[in-house]
Design an enzyme around this catalytic site. Structure first.
Site, short mmCIF file in Angstrom:
data_model
loop_
_atom_site.label_atom_id
_atom_site.label_comp_id
_atom_site.label_asym_id
_atom_site.label_seq_id
_atom_site.Cartn_x
_atom_site.Cartn_y
_atom_site.Cartn_z
CB SER A 139 -3.56 9.30 -2.30
OG SER A 139 -2.25 9.71 -2.62
CE1 TYR A 152 -3.35 12.06 2.47
CE2 TYR A 152 -1.71 11.27 0.90
CZ TYR A 152 -2.94 11.82 1.16
OH TYR A 152 -3.79 12.15 0.12
#
Length: 238
Positions: A139, A152
């Site tokens: 990501s 995350y």
């Protein structure tokens, strides 16, 4: 890689870009092993995509189940050609409000799950006479930190480091390793993790899947080890 009749493993195949990856791969003639926890969703996808999509009910954090499946699905005569480590999740919030359960859930899925499957697939790929490919879906959160997504961030930064080390380790075994760093995509991940609504200026799953296909179809001696994808204009239309 010519994808026709190639065996490709896709984790997190029951929704979002995992489903889009599976469709594009089947359209190219590949046989896709779609792994996810939601077997009903996987069976619905099989009804749409046909017999070339093989549903596999799997929790990537269950290393014993993963090992049992790999041992039953593959051998020296049936070798995987590509692995797409796509399964992942996010739990967002302030660090002092994040539960240890959420932290461990992200670590277990986004990092441990990748390791559990990759460590078993790599020996099979080393037996393969051709060139194989591992693509890890990270990501943009693996490239820069932002407030309230520290956990995350940690998993996606970790995945980048794992992937870079792996590509240097495996390149002489004819195994490519690539990492994709997508920005906002119009999938249920964004709605669940970020608690926001998707909109038309976000990237579409099919477009991200086209990039994955491009990476897989590059010539055998050409490696794109990292690629970042972003919407040109990420703002929600007024």
């Amino acid at each position: 890689m010519d994808l026709k009749n190639k065996r490709v493993i896709v984790t997190g195949a029951s929704s979002g870009i995992g489903t889009a990856f599976s469709k594009k791969l089947v359209d190219k003639g590949a046989v896709v092993y779609g792994l996810a926890r939601r077997i009903q969703k996987l069976n619905e996808i099989r009804q749409r995509l046909g017999e070339s999509f093989i549903p596999v009910e799997m929790d990537v954090t269950d290393q014993d189940a993963i090992e049992a499946w790999v041992n039953s699905a593959f051998d020296s005569e049936t070798l995987p050609d590509a692995l797409i480590n796509n399964a992942g999740l996010g739990r967002f919030g302030k660090v002092d409000e994040m539960s240890t359960e959420d932290w461990h859930t992200m670590i277990d899925t986004n990092l441990n799950g990748v390791f559990y499957l990759t460590r078993l697939i790599v020996p099979l790929m080393k037996q393969h006479p051709g060139t194989c490919h591992i693509i890890n879906i990270s990501s943009v959160a693996g490239l820069l930190g932002n407030p309230e997504i520290s956990g995350y961030n940690a998993t996606k930064f970790g995945l980048r480091g794992f992937s870079e080390a792996l590509f240097k380790e495996l390149r002489y075994d004819k195994i490519k390793v690539s990492t994709m760093f997508p920005g906002s995509i119009a999938t249920e991940f964004f709605e669940v993790a970020a608690g926001g609504d998707t909109h038309s200026n976000m990237m579409q799953p099919g477009d991200v899947a086209d990039t994955l296909i491009h990476l897989l179809e590059t010539p055998n001696n050409l490696l794109i080890n990292e690629v970042t994808l972003r919407p040109l204009n990420p703002k929600k239309p007024e």
